[in-house]
Design a protein around this motif. Sequence first.
Motif, PDB file in Angstrom:
ATOM      1  N   ALA A 176       0.831  -1.206   0.000  1.00  0.00           N
ATOM      2  CA  ALA A 176       0.000   0.000   0.000  1.00  0.00           C
ATOM      3  C   ALA A 176       0.866   1.257   0.000  1.00  0.00           C
ATOM      4  O   ALA A 176       0.575   2.235  -0.706  1.00  0.00           O
ATOM      5  N   ALA A 177       1.951   1.231   0.788  1.00  0.00           N
ATOM      6  CA  ALA A 177       2.848   2.388   0.860  1.00  0.00           C
ATOM      7  C   ALA A 177       3.554   2.626  -0.470  1.00  0.00           C
ATOM      8  O   ALA A 177       3.681   3.768  -0.928  1.00  0.00           O
ATOM      9  N   LEU A 178       4.014   1.562  -1.096  1.00  0.00           N
ATOM     10  CA  LEU A 178       4.670   1.692  -2.398  1.00  0.00           C
ATOM     11  C   LEU A 178       3.705   2.227  -3.446  1.00  0.00           C
ATOM     12  O   LEU A 178       4.055   3.116  -4.234  1.00  0.00           O
ATOM     13  N   PHE A 179       2.498   1.684  -3.448  1.00  0.00           N
ATOM     14  CA  PHE A 179       1.494   2.157  -4.402  1.00  0.00           C
ATOM     15  C   PHE A 179       1.165   3.622  -4.143  1.00  0.00           C
ATOM     16  O   PHE A 179       1.030   4.421  -5.083  1.00  0.00           O
ATOM     17  N   GLY A 180       1.068   4.005  -2.869  1.00  0.00           N
ATOM     18  CA  GLY A 180       0.805   5.405  -2.530  1.00  0.00           C
ATOM     19  C   GLY A 180       1.922   6.321  -2.983  1.00  0.00           C
ATOM     20  O   GLY A 180       1.674   7.425  -3.496  1.00  0.00           O
ATOM     21  N   LEU A 181       3.184   5.876  -2.799  1.00  0.00           N
ATOM     22  CA  LEU A 181       4.328   6.668  -3.252  1.00  0.00           C
ATOM     23  C   LEU A 181       4.293   6.862  -4.761  1.00  0.00           C
ATOM     24  O   LEU A 181       4.546   7.961  -5.271  1.00  0.00           O
ATOM     25  N   ILE A 182       3.954   5.790  -5.489  1.00  0.00           N
ATOM     26  CA  ILE A 182       3.892   5.863  -6.947  1.00  0.00           C
ATOM     27  C   ILE A 182       2.813   6.844  -7.395  1.00  0.00           C
ATOM     28  O   ILE A 182       3.037   7.691  -8.272  1.00  0.00           O
ATOM     29  N   VAL A 183       1.632   6.738  -6.795  1.00  0.00           N
ATOM     30  CA  VAL A 183       0.524   7.636  -7.161  1.00  0.00           C
ATOM     31  C   VAL A 183       0.879   9.087  -6.859  1.00  0.00           C
ATOM     32  O   VAL A 183       0.685   9.986  -7.698  1.00  0.00           O
ATOM     33  N   CYS A 184       1.431   9.336  -5.665  1.00  0.00           N
ATOM     34  CA  CYS A 184       1.821  10.710  -5.298  1.00  0.00           C
ATOM     35  C   CYS A 184       2.875  11.248  -6.255  1.00  0.00           C
ATOM     36  O   CYS A 184       2.831  12.424  -6.652  1.00  0.00           O
ATOM     37  N   GLY A 185       3.811  10.388  -6.638  1.00  0.00           N
ATOM     38  CA  GLY A 185       4.861  10.821  -7.559  1.00  0.00           C
ATOM     39  C   GLY A 185       4.324  11.174  -8.922  1.00  0.00           C
ATOM     40  O   GLY A 185       4.691  12.201  -9.510  1.00  0.00           O
ATOM     41  N   LEU A 186       3.434  10.333  -9.447  1.00  0.00           N
ATOM     42  CA  LEU A 186       2.875  10.590 -10.775  1.00  0.00           C
ATOM     43  C   LEU A 186       1.998  11.837 -10.769  1.00  0.00           C
ATOM     44  O   LEU A 186       1.999  12.611 -11.743  1.00  0.00           O
ATOM     45  N   VAL A 187       1.252  12.045  -9.690  1.00  0.00           N
ATOM     46  CA  VAL A 187       0.434  13.263  -9.573  1.00  0.00           C
ATOM     47  C   VAL A 187       1.327  14.488  -9.497  1.00  0.00           C
ATOM     48  O   VAL A 187       1.089  15.511 -10.157  1.00  0.00           O
ATOM     49  N   LYS A 188       2.381  14.401  -8.683  1.00  0.00           N
ATOM     50  CA  LYS A 188       3.306  15.521  -8.514  1.00  0.00           C
ATOM     51  C   LYS A 188       4.004  15.858  -9.828  1.00  0.00           C
ATOM     52  O   LYS A 188       4.317  17.032 -10.101  1.00  0.00           O
ATOM     53  N   ALA A 189       4.241  14.829 -10.663  1.00  0.00           N
ATOM     54  CA  ALA A 189       5.002  15.035 -11.901  1.00  0.00           C
ATOM     55  C   ALA A 189       4.189  15.675 -13.012  1.00  0.00           C
ATOM     56  O   ALA A 189       4.752  16.088 -14.036  1.00  0.00           O
ATOM     57  N   MET A 190       2.881  15.752 -12.841  1.00  0.00           N
ATOM     58  CA  MET A 190       2.049  16.329 -13.900  1.00  0.00           C
ATOM     59  C   MET A 190       2.475  17.762 -14.193  1.00  0.00           C
ATOM     60  O   MET A 190       2.579  18.595 -13.299  1.00  0.00           O
ATOM     61  N   GLY A 191       2.739  18.016 -15.446  1.00  0.00           N
ATOM     62  CA  GLY A 191       3.095  19.369 -15.843  1.00  0.00           C
ATOM     63  C   GLY A 191       4.582  19.625 -15.946  1.00  0.00           C
ATOM     64  O   GLY A 191       4.994  20.618 -16.551  1.00  0.00           O
ATOM     65  N   ASN A 192       5.435  18.748 -15.333  1.00  0.00           N
ATOM     66  CA  ASN A 192       6.873  18.985 -15.502  1.00  0.00           C
ATOM     67  C   ASN A 192       7.366  18.295 -16.770  1.00  0.00           C
ATOM     68  O   ASN A 192       6.657  17.510 -17.399  1.00  0.00           O
ATOM     69  N   SER A 193       8.583  18.564 -17.143  1.00  0.00           N
ATOM     70  CA  SER A 193       9.096  18.090 -18.438  1.00  0.00           C
ATOM     71  C   SER A 193      10.030  16.895 -18.306  1.00  0.00           C
ATOM     72  O   SER A 193      10.595  16.442 -19.296  1.00  0.00           O
ATOM     73  N   HIS A 194      10.213  16.377 -17.090  1.00  0.00           N
ATOM     74  CA  HIS A 194      11.186  15.291 -16.917  1.00  0.00           C
ATOM     75  C   HIS A 194      10.813  14.062 -17.731  1.00  0.00           C
ATOM     76  O   HIS A 194      11.668  13.426 -18.343  1.00  0.00           O
ATOM     77  N   TRP A 195       9.527  13.703 -17.738  1.00  0.00           N
ATOM     78  CA  TRP A 195       9.106  12.504 -18.460  1.00  0.00           C
ATOM     79  C   TRP A 195       9.443  12.607 -19.942  1.00  0.00           C
ATOM     80  O   TRP A 195      10.081  11.716 -20.516  1.00  0.00           O
TER      81      TRP A 195
END
Length: 474
Positions: A176-195
């Motif tokens: 659950a913690a890993l999945f939460g970290l992944i979701v938070c990371g993907l949400v946080k990454a929205m709009g940046n150019s790193h991807w």
Amino acid sequence: METTTSFKRSLGLLDATMIVAGSMIGSGIFIVSADITRNVGGAGWLTLVWVLTGLLTLTAALSYGELSSMFPKAGGQYVYLKEAFGPLTGFLYGWSFFMVIQTGSIAAVGVAFSKFAAYLFPALSDKNMLLDLGFVHFSVAQLTSILLVVLLTYINSRGVKEGKVIQTVFTLVKLAALFGLIVCGLVKAMGNSHWSDNWQNAFHFQQLTAPGKVASYSGLAFAGAIAASMVGSLFSSDSWNNVTFIAGEIKRPERNIGLSLFYGTLIVTTIYLLANFMYLAVLPLQEIAFADNDRVGVAASQHIFGSSGTDIIAVMLMISTFGCNNGLILSGARVCYTMAKDGLFFKGIGRLNKNGVPGRALWLQGVWACILCTSGHYGELLEYVIFVVLLFYILTIIGIFRLRRTQPQLERPYKAFGYPVLPAIYIIAATCICVLLLIYRPMFTWPGLGLVLAGVPVYYLTWGKKARQVLVTA
């Protein structure tokens, strides 16, 4: 005190699946992507390495389902190798397993737990020495890892119920913690150019030698780089077979072991791929490759959560390594127990205590793991045997073909998925990786092979004669 003569089948499908997933997920997913990125130099290749690792792991796990349904008893891979190739091969696996593979993993995961605990409690740092004689060093971190091993060994010696509760709860929490970290990371990454930046020239194969510096590969060196990169990802995906060691305690093992292998490896493979997508979305490629001490997970968490990111990832890693070590300790002792029952290990180890678990095997395993914790060389030993672990996987899957020819009468409630094509593909792919590692990583592969071969004289000088007599009698 040894009043119980047989294991209690008290583990269900969920428990077995959590042993698979929990034993696989330790600290590797938070670290090894840095080394992989330096070796391959592109987001596409980083993803491909994890995809190949996942496919190999799933193929092997699905193949093991047939073996587990044929021999639904304690010992797992040791039993499969002994039945397919004889007691010497089984002993060499058990020898390597006890000396380094399992106990070295327990030591390494224990020390990883203490290192991450030091983020929250600096007094536990490996820089805080309790003993320093120049040639001997003993830190608070090593003491913490020993106490962790002792605690989990004690809990598991009290019965399988106690061990399974810890395993199931901690594995569910860390998933659950890993999945939460992944979701938070993907949400946080929205709009940046790193991807998008990371996926430009994603399949341009190169070595990142330093920040901003690259080197090209020539000839077949790129294949060696792929193989070397997969050492880390394969190690992070290893220990999925631990559930086979405790087959004697699983309800309906002919069904549940195969299913748990599939569900557990699929869950972890999916989580690992999503975690790497999150890294690529949150961090520039150079920061993945050159994260401080390779701690990509820490770097990503800091980007996501700011200054509190280090503490968050430290708590996650403590949960992850605690649960991982519990799974390793719970399952590993069953191999020594079964070897002793077969006359291939100390006779007294082949007994169950009043709680229906191999107490002596648990404590012997724990003592040796603690000694490895104090040695400071467990990490090197693990690198030496990654090649050997893969070699034994190859032999075990070859055993499926051999057993179908030599013991066709045995019941096979579950048959290897995609047989003979998928098992054959695994054998070929894993063999190619082994050959490339022998060529391009000789400093790690040849010593590991030497460690296994050292078991040959041990076999003939100790338990080999008795084991052969037992085999002839049978």
